[in-house]
Design an enzyme around this catalytic site. Sequence first.
Site, PDB file in Angstrom:
ATOM      1  N   HIS A 238      -5.944  12.795   9.598  1.00  0.00           N
ATOM      2  CA  HIS A 238      -6.769  12.218   8.531  1.00  0.00           C
ATOM      3  C   HIS A 238      -6.002  12.413   7.225  1.00  0.00           C
ATOM      4  O   HIS A 238      -5.514  13.512   6.954  1.00  0.00           O
ATOM      5  CB  HIS A 238      -8.120  12.940   8.478  1.00  0.00           C
ATOM      6  N   ARG A 260     -11.861   6.719   0.074  1.00  0.00           N
ATOM      7  CA  ARG A 260     -10.837   5.667  -0.031  1.00  0.00           C
ATOM      8  C   ARG A 260     -11.472   4.300   0.137  1.00  0.00           C
ATOM      9  O   ARG A 260     -11.104   3.339  -0.534  1.00  0.00           O
ATOM     10  CB  ARG A 260      -9.738   5.885   1.015  1.00  0.00           C
TER      11      ARG A 260
END
Length: 575
Positions: A238, A260
């Site tokens: 991640h 994001r």
Amino acid sequence: MPIRRLQTDILILGAGGAGLFAALHAQAANPSLGITIAVKGLLGKCGCTRMVQGGYNVALAPGDSVERHFMDTIEGGAWLPDQELAWTLVTGALERVRELENELGCFFDRNPDGTIHQKAFAGQSFDRTVHKGDLTGIEIMNRLSEQVWARGIGRLEEHRALEIVKTADGSAIAGVLLVDIRTGEYLFAQAKAVLLATGGGPTMYRFHTPSGDKSCDGLAMALAAGLALRDMEMIQFHPTGLLAGPHTRITGTVLEEGLRGAGGHLLNGRGERFMSALDPRAERATRDIVSRAIHAEMLAGRTSPNGGVYLSMAHLGPDNVRRQFGGMVERCADCGFDLAAGRVEVVPTAHYMMGGVEFAPDCTTALIGLFVAGEDSGGVHGANRLGGNGVANSTVFGGIAGETMARWVGREGGFRDPDSTAIDAAVARTERPFREGSAGDLESVRERLCTTMWDDAGIVRDATSLSRAAAVLTELAAELATYGLPRAARDRAFNLTWHDWLNLDSLVSVSRAIVTAAVARTNSRGAHYRRDFPDPGDLATSTYVQVRLHDGAFDCAAVHVSFSRVRPGQSLLGR
Ligand SMILES: Cc1cc2nc3c(=O)[nH]c(=O)nc-3n(C[C@H](O)[C@H](O)[C@H](O)COP(=O)(O)OP(=O)(O)OC[C@H]3O[C@@H](n4cnc5c(N)ncnc54)[C@H](O)[C@@H]3O)c2cc1C
């Protein structure tokens, strides 16, 4: 060593989304069955489903479709997913999310018009991630646990599964050997059907996100039982693990993808945005691409003070960030970072294993009586899992496994006699550190394991680094085999040193499977990037890597992916 015995129609190993859904669906399918959940931690409080932040992918909204969700999953997985498994995932998610809301009582966030709110996650062509703020897993696990507690399902909490025990002829599973962590006593649970749902978890890497109870035990047990694992080279990093320095275990824990997705920027140590030059989706590119880009900044020395990069959200408006991502803002504040108005240091962190036990869409495996679901299974995601497809995977396939096991037990199930010599051998192996003389240093083993996997079998690998990793893993396995518990640490009750040794034993075994598969894949796909073989290879003739442990050595095979629904270059959209 005395061994307690127990009989149960269905034994479920693990109490995450997969295990709990399996228990509820098995009981609904046949309420007369005896069902027992054995779990290393406390039911409802352990595993990664509870840690789910971002949410759950499902094609609910007008304009979205299961075909679109399917294509995102296949393309995100670099054409390696098993297409029947992926189709089961995207279609099953529709049913499961309704069940979570309407039968289990989960409250997901809503739009002003009352429809379920779905947010953007990276690598997806539609905003389809259902969520409860940024702490979705707690909502799901609390509701699931309440239902399990209310329904008379048996529980063996703080019981660690040690070994799959077969019949004497090896043709089927007879049960599982466990140890009661609270007393150190052994238990053999004889079961007609067993579900492996211990949830993988790549905690062999220096930076990692999964819960501390996860040490790949299920995968290690499957390897020891001779089962084939696939896609083990595919470890998902991640991109945004919190980086708060080496002194705190919060380093490595994840800051969710929705940051994001909502428009967060990644900046290197010089304050420059670097993603837009690398991918048209910029920060919303898939996790593999973003993680590699951050890794490249780190190798080039353009880092933040702790050696990572920055996540910056301030341009989206601090109040807005606080409102949308309250849990993340608090987590960062605990470490001295202001997520809403400042910058937070982040580093890629090992998050998920796409690989696992080979299985069919009904959750059956090659071993009669053994079923698998959730992160212990392989093939759903191929080379890369989309954020939001993990909890969908565990809940969809957990439910299917419960139904399949209930039907199977009704049709074929009977108790089968275990191979008693296999039980004795498993106890002897587990007892080893009580007998061996030299104490050794488990902390140093863990340190070397995590450093080796991070440096040599991590985000970027090549033949030289992988061969270095293989050599270190062989040494670590030998060290663990001769480890002896210090005299002062031989009480069996809650013996954390003993369990640490068991954890490391599983982790080293599964790390060897990862390295073996990574050596075998001589191209770069999704999460697996070979510096010496950077091309993806021919998509039309894609193969996946199958790994097996045989007489103490790992065998590998390349197996052709079946494009049962769509071929590379085609799409299900617009047909
Ligand atoms: C921080 C974090 C955030 C995440 N966010 C998301 C997200 O937003 N969206 C998404 O889709 N996915 C997310 N994921 C991934 C998701 O959590 C997993 O894909 C999924 O929940 C795994 O479910 P599972 O049931 O297979 O395993 P888990 O939920 O991990 O459960 C495994 C269970 O097995 C037990 N166990 C382990 N070893 C043994 C043993 N030897 N004997 C008995 N029991 C054992 C554990 O104690 C635990 O109860 C996230 C993961 C993490 C770590």
